[in-house]
Design a protein around this motif. Structure first.
Motif: not given
Lengths: 135, 386
Positions: B18-34
């Protein structure tokens, strides 16, 4: 061309600007917003309509595809396509850099220019984007 | 996907992303960087230098005890009982009908005290299902059988996992670990010490495995040191051209490498032979769920097989698009993307074997428009190994 705060917006992230054509009739220029481009990322392809095609407000007039997903482009007004920006379709990097000026997509001859008043203004559109942050 | 009623899981690197400006998405119930900067840039960084990917969402299941080898041999399609220490194998988990429940890596290691154990790396989307499947086949009376005990634990939340992929991955990792990586062969792994104060003298498991088609490694370390070690990798990597990469590039990279993804190419409705993964099925050894079904399936001609497809135009065939030949439906696309390396739209899918010869001209129905494409051999991309 107007600054983003003077354009009108659809909830589907198109912008629209009412202009006057050389013959004095109204003309609507349409593009997609910086937010939409950021959401799509890594554009691959854009499909724009041929001039002469009839479009309806809220109905798709083309599609834009990125590595990740494809999205339809929705017309903000009823009318007829007068011109498509074929140059930008071959230079998607420029579209990402300059979505509100050289990145315009189509010009539409509106059959009911008043429809523009029903679109979102900048403040309302900004609120919509802020409610769905990308980062 | 509807996970709105479910709390999403976060990896130990969530704050970093998040602090490195990632676009976060839901992947199988995990908040992951796209992605952080762009999928295409991150893709190219992996092919030319190094991509660093947080894959802590992958499920890690640990098995130890004298009964572990036989238990896994009776669960997985692949041979397990003959694995040597430090060896890793790609395997499937099948149901009793021979349908694919998951594709996994099974690794055999020993810890600092010389105790052997197995680690099963499962897909995030299948973790709960596989944990339940394990428990179903490992009732207490079996787990506690004298002399053949099996100790099972889901260690996913305790360990972070990073993929370090690309031609310069060894150059990046070598100064940070106490094993000579040029002797670590493909599909081998070892318990390593991390030679940096950020690791607080803790070890980890390093394997020469990956999901990108490049040379590369996967590193599992304790969740408590994960963010600090990640920072070290990112810093060390800068001079080598390494970039943090998100799940977007992970998908384009694995697709170019022709690697299947669960939920797309692999489902419970697909059997290993259709998927081109018959080599993972050892049908003359231990009896695992699905073995009898697979012996029967092996005898018949598959109705569908997995192929690569390359579109003529730039419109991307995506999951669910119908594949046609001369106007007749012959199959379905399971995943597709625009290949940053080939600069072409590519896809994988299942089609009838009689039309599966490379070079066969087909059409793909992309949202109502038929687009010309050809059947091509997998993978789409093979790295230069010279």
């Amino acid at each position: 061309m107007l600054a983003p705060d003077q354009l009108r917006y659809t909830p589907t992230h198109e912008w629209a600007q009412l202009e006057t054509a050389a013959d004095g009739t109204p003309l609507v220029t349409v593009g997609i917003t910086a937010y939409a481009l950021e959401a799509l990322t890594d554009l691959v392809y854009i499909d724009l309509p041929e001039p002469g095609r009839e479009v309806k407000a809220g109905q798709p007039f083309g599609e834009v595809e990125s590595v990740k997903a494809v999205s339809e482009l929705y017309s903000p007004v009823d009318g007829q396509i007068v011109e498509s920006n074929t140059a930008i379709a071959n230079n998607l990097e420029q579209l990402s850099k300059d979505p509100y000026h050289s990145g315009w997509l189509v010009k539409i001859k509106p059959s009911a220019p008043g429809q523009l008043d029903q679109l979102l203004d900048y403040a309302a559109y900004k609120k919509l984007c802020e409610a769905n942050p990308l980062h | 996907m509807d996970y709105d009623n479910k709390p999403r899981s976060r990896t130990p690197l969530y704050e970093w992303h998040v602090s490195h400006n990632a676009r976060m998405v839901d992947f199988s119930g995990w908040e992951m960087p796209l992605y952080y900067s762009s999928i295409i840039e991150e893709h190219h960084a992996t092919r030319s230098a190094v991509g660093l990917t947080d894959i802590s969402h992958m499920g890690r299941l640990r098995f130890e005890g004298p009964g572990a080898a036989v238990f896994l041999a009776e669960l997985l399609t692949r041979r397990v009982a003959d694995m040597q220490l430090g060896q890793i194998r790609y395997s499937l988990v099948t149901n009793y009908q021979g349908g694919i429940m998951d594709d996994v890596l099974v690794g055999y290691y020993h810890n600092a005290h010389g105790q052997p154990f197995y680690v099963l790396v499962v897909n995030a989307c299948n973790r709960e299902k596989i944990v339940a499947w394990v428990r179903q086949h490992l009732p207490p009376e079996r787990a506690l059988r004298r002399g053949r005990e099996v100790l099972f634990s889901d260690v996913t939340p305790l360990w972070a996992m990073f993929a370090i992929s690309g031609p310069r991955s060894m150059a990046l990792l070598q100064p940070l670990v106490d094993v000579d990586l040029q002797w670590m062969k493909y599909y081998r792994g070892a318990q390593v010490r991390i030679l940096h104060p950020a690791a607080k003298r803790q070890g980890g498991i390093l394997s020469r495995t990956g999901y990108t088609g490049e040379d590369g490694f996967e590193l599992s370390i304790g969740a408590d040191i994960a963010a600090d070690v990640w920072e070290v990798l990112v810093e060390y990597g800068k001079s080598l051209g390494a970039k943090p990469t998100g799940l977007g590039a992970r998908d384009t990279l694995r697709l170019e490498a022709g690697m299947p993804l669960y939920g797309h190419e692999l489902t419970e409705q697909i059997d290993p032979f259709q998927a081109g993964l018959g080599y993972t099925c050892y049908l003359t050894g231990y009896d695992f769920p699905g073995r009898d079904a697979l012996l029967r399936i092996q005898e018949r001609r598959p109705q569908l097989i997995r192929v690569g497809l390359q579109a003529e135009g730039r419109r991307v065939p995506r999951q669910g698009c119908t594949v046609l030949r001369n106007g007749v439906a012959i199959g379905t696309v399971t995943s597709g993307t625009f290949s940053p390396t080939l600069q072409k739209s590519i896809a994988m899918g299942y089609i009838s074997p009689e039309h599966a010869a490379p070079g066969t001209a087909v059409q793909i129905d992309i949202r109502g428009r038929l687009e010309p494409a050809i059947v091509v051999e997998l993978p789409f991309y093979r790295r230069d190994r010279t």
